[in-house]
Design an enzyme around this catalytic site. Sequence first.
Site, PDB file in Angstrom:
ATOM      1  N   ASP A  40      -1.692  63.176  88.316  1.00  0.00           N
ATOM      2  CA  ASP A  40      -1.142  62.345  87.244  1.00  0.00           C
ATOM      3  C   ASP A  40      -2.210  62.136  86.190  1.00  0.00           C
ATOM      4  OD1 ASP A  40       0.717  60.801  85.894  1.00  0.00           O
ATOM      5  OD2 ASP A  40       1.228  59.591  87.639  1.00  0.00           O
TER       6      ASP A  40
ATOM      7  N   HIS B  42      -2.224  63.291  76.808  1.00  0.00           N
ATOM      8  CA  HIS B  42      -1.900  62.203  77.733  1.00  0.00           C
ATOM      9  C   HIS B  42      -1.724  62.639  79.183  1.00  0.00           C
ATOM     10  CE1 HIS B  42      -1.198  58.845  74.863  1.00  0.00           C
ATOM     11  NE2 HIS B  42      -0.930  59.818  74.014  1.00  0.00           N
TER      12      HIS B  42
END
Length: 457
Positions: free
Chosen positions: A368, A162
């Site tokens: 991110d 993730h």
Amino acid sequence: MGLIVISNREPYAPQRDEQENLTWMPSIGGLTAALDPALQHAGGTWIAWGEQHPEVSEVELPQGHPRYRLKRLRLSDAEVRDFYHGFSNRALWPMSHYFIERTRYQADQWQAYVNVNRRFAEAAVDSYREGDLIWVQDYQLALVPRMIREALPDARIGFFWHIPWPAPEVFRTLPWDCEVLDGILGADLIGMHTSEYVEHFQAACCRALDAETEGDTVRWKDRPSRVVARPIGIEVSTYEELAARPDVEDAAERLRHTLQTQILLGVDRLDYTKGIPERLEAFGAFLDRHPEARGKVTLLQIAVPSREQVESYRQLRSRVEGLVGRINGKHTRDGWSPIQYIYRGIDRKELVAHYRAADVMLVTPLRDGLNLVAKEFTASARDGVLVLSRFAGAAEEMPEALQVNPYNPEGLTEVLLQALNMPLSEKKARLQRLRERLRQSDLRTWAEQFMRDIAAP
């Protein structure tokens, strides 16, 4: 066919009610929203670290209408220190986000990581029934797919990473790069958020393991693993419905009335990857360069506490609060302060009210994996403008956002001016295109498609 989900965090958090009984409340987050319904439908087991009330080893969920079992692993203080705070968050996390100077590669923490991953894998093997699908989640558990594969050669295993997968020359700084790759390649299907991460992962497999790659497949130890870009979605309809509620709209209007200015909004976990100091400094430079904006624009920065027991995070908080004080001290006048700083978590209703009130949403991480705040704002906004870092994984899906380099404060100040002065018709057109794309790949679609692909031979 059942489903076994394996994650570090659990989908429901235990709380004591007024009678001191344990109640289980759904955790806030995309993973719970995506996979709790899937497990309720298919049945099976969710395996996770039982952080609070570890004396409870198993519970049937949801409480009162049980559909699946939560198996909770108890980690010792040493395991939490070395596996979680140590190797996971002082080696894999900073390395994956390109913060090599923050990494700590320690052999004892690596060994703790191996041992805890083995405990998760053994719990999955114990829970497995023939035909079950197994879905392992994220960087804390990268070795689990191979460990399960060794015990269950014919199981269908998926894995999702993730956070960013870094460029091969960065990943190779990890002393155990081959072991991590081998662990992940125990899965039949490997998911990441962007095509760039997939390319980096495949390149790492070639360079570190000399594995064969062709198309979306990596072949290692005589087994193929598909590696696919599948950016996670959000509960689009939930955010849209919440944004349309009169009480949420009223809360947004109260916020606008209180500030009496255009609102720039930042919502971030207080983490060094999120670029909060850089954003504050850019806003200070914006006020220096555009004195006419003083008294007319407010930056509302929500910083959600994170890893407060880690010294570097405490230092980050001090730096952020120091910048807020310095900028406010320099520019405050006539009852107006340029930065409103909130250091706490907020619930979804309050969050959506802030999204509705914002004229400009600043999502400017230094790096991110994806960034769901950008998607939540898009689903909730009235007519705001999304300013998005080019280094957020979501940037690949969101070309209508104003994309910026967070390392370039001058460039960010120019984009701020563009966003604040954007015509209403352009704002609405950009939001409409972004929302249409969100609806095509919402959270449930993401989960269902990935599970179908795990099951496919």
